[in-house]
Design an enzyme around this catalytic site. Structure first.
Site, PDB file in Angstrom:
ATOM      1  N   HIS A  27       0.860  -1.683  -0.252  1.00  0.00           N
ATOM      2  CA  HIS A  27      -0.430   0.174   0.340  1.00  0.00           C
ATOM      3  C   HIS A  27       0.929   1.226   0.123  1.00  0.00           C
ATOM      4  O   HIS A  27       1.661   1.581   0.983  1.00  0.00           O
ATOM      5  CB  HIS A  27      -1.059  -0.241   1.283  1.00  0.00           C
ATOM      6  CG  HIS A  27      -1.927   0.863   1.043  1.00  0.00           C
ATOM      7  ND1 HIS A  27      -2.671   1.127   2.432  1.00  0.00           N
ATOM      8  CD2 HIS A  27      -2.442   2.156   0.385  1.00  0.00           C
ATOM      9  CE1 HIS A  27      -3.294   2.275   2.451  1.00  0.00           C
ATOM     10  NE2 HIS A  27      -3.092   2.496   1.764  1.00  0.00           N
ATOM     11  N   LYS A 240       9.486 -36.661  -4.350  1.00  0.00           N
ATOM     12  CA  LYS A 240       9.397 -35.877  -4.697  1.00  0.00           C
ATOM     13  C   LYS A 240      10.615 -35.918  -3.401  1.00  0.00           C
ATOM     14  O   LYS A 240      10.816 -36.166  -2.794  1.00  0.00           O
ATOM     15  CB  LYS A 240       9.296 -35.206  -3.868  1.00  0.00           C
ATOM     16  CG  LYS A 240       9.233 -33.484  -3.441  1.00  0.00           C
ATOM     17  CD  LYS A 240       8.418 -32.158  -2.509  1.00  0.00           C
ATOM     18  CE  LYS A 240       8.662 -31.197  -2.337  1.00  0.00           C
ATOM     19  NZ  LYS A 240      10.837 -31.075  -2.145  1.00  0.00           N
TER      20      LYS A 240
HETATM   21 MN    MN Z   1      -2.448   0.697   4.549  1.00  0.00          MN
END
Ligand code: MN
Length: 295
Positions: A27, A240
């Site tokens: 953000h 794996k």
């Molecule tokens: Mn934020």
């Protein structure tokens, strides 16, 4: 003001997934930060982490406990308009599910310490959120976000937030989002172009030129926990062997082996680089688990 911001408002429904979700939103508000959110009791408990998470257990990242967000917020990516709370672009930097041994995560948050295992696209393994005591005299609820020593931790160099900056939803970088949604400050004048005497060549006019797709930015495929292995024609199963997730890029320039976190590990796996070089493809990207048994 939900008439002005594209962010989702409160409260539509509970998560129906078996495991609670987590999301980290990058953000770019007044200051760039990473919002770390865990689904707890139908809402997203949230911490703002200014520097973002680190894969190094020695890095203790400040995480300011902020207000819960509605579950629908987990997929929000867009530009919060200037003047609204948190104005600026948001991308979903990582997401996935999480779990804990703690029988009551909400109580653990109230008490100030919660240890979780993340199953994200970028972040895996065990992480602890712990409230700091007796520090600072502001009214902020300051915590630390620390990864534990485990197979996903790395020490010494590399920054996952710098190495893998893009959205896991749209693959966009946060700067691209701001521009594409039209909220970036508009240029008043067009940038001056250098005068051209010669028109640029038309690539389609070049003999034998072929139209190709732009080579996308690849990230390694990570495994997902499942109750049963998938079956059917399209699947091949193998044992794996534990190793290192690498993307092998083969081009005319040669072969490079890039780790999950974007580091060049070609020198560490020379025999594998040589094997990729010998493959019959000219340009290819191979996603695989690299192990050298006979070191
Ligand atoms: Mn934020």
């Amino acid at each position: 003001d939900f008439r002005k911001t594209p962010e989702p408002g409160a409260g539509r429904g509970q998560s129906k997934r078996a495991k609670p979700i987590f999301v980290i939103q990058k953000h770019d508000a007044t200051r760039l930060h990473y919002d770390f959110r865990l689904e707890i009791n139908g809402v997203l408990a949230s911490w703002a982490v200014p520097k973002g998470p680190s894969l190094d257990p020695d890095d203790k990242r400040l995480a300011v406990h902020v207000e819960d967000h509605p579950l629908d917020y987990a997929t929000f990516e867009g530009v919060i308009p200037k003047g609204e709370y948190g104005g600026g672009p948001v991308i979903v930097w990582d997401n996935g599910s999480w779990e804990t041994d703690d029988p009551d995560p909400a109580a653990a948050v109230r008490k100030g310490k919660l240890t979780v295992t993340l199953h994200g696209k970028k972040l895996r393994g065990t992480w602890t959120l712990a409230r700091m005591r007796g520090r600072g005299d502001d009214d902020k609820d300051n915590w630390l976000l620390i990864t534990q020593e485990d197979e996903f931790a790395t020490t010494g160099g590399g920054s996952i937030v710098d190495d893998l900056p893009r959205s896991v939803l749209s693959k966009r970088a946060i700067g691209e989002l701001a521009q594409s949604s039209g909220h970036a400050p508009k240029r008043k004048t067009k940038p001056a172009k250098a005068p051209r005497d010669v028109a640029p060549p038309d690539p389609s006019a070049i003999t034998n030129a072929k139209r190709v797709k732009t080579i996308p930015e690849y990230s390694a495929q990570l495994c997902t926990l499942a109750d049963a292995a998938p079956s059917g024609e399209g699947w091949v199963h193998e044992i794996k062997f534990d190793g290192y997730r690498l993307l092998a890029h083969k081009t005319a320039k040669g072969v490079t082996l890039i780790s999950r976190n974007g580091h060049d590990w070609t020198a560490r796996f020379r025999p594998i680089a040589a094997a990729v070089r010998a493959l019959p493809c000219d340009t290819c990207v191979i996603d695989g688990e690299a192990t050298i048994v006979d070191a």
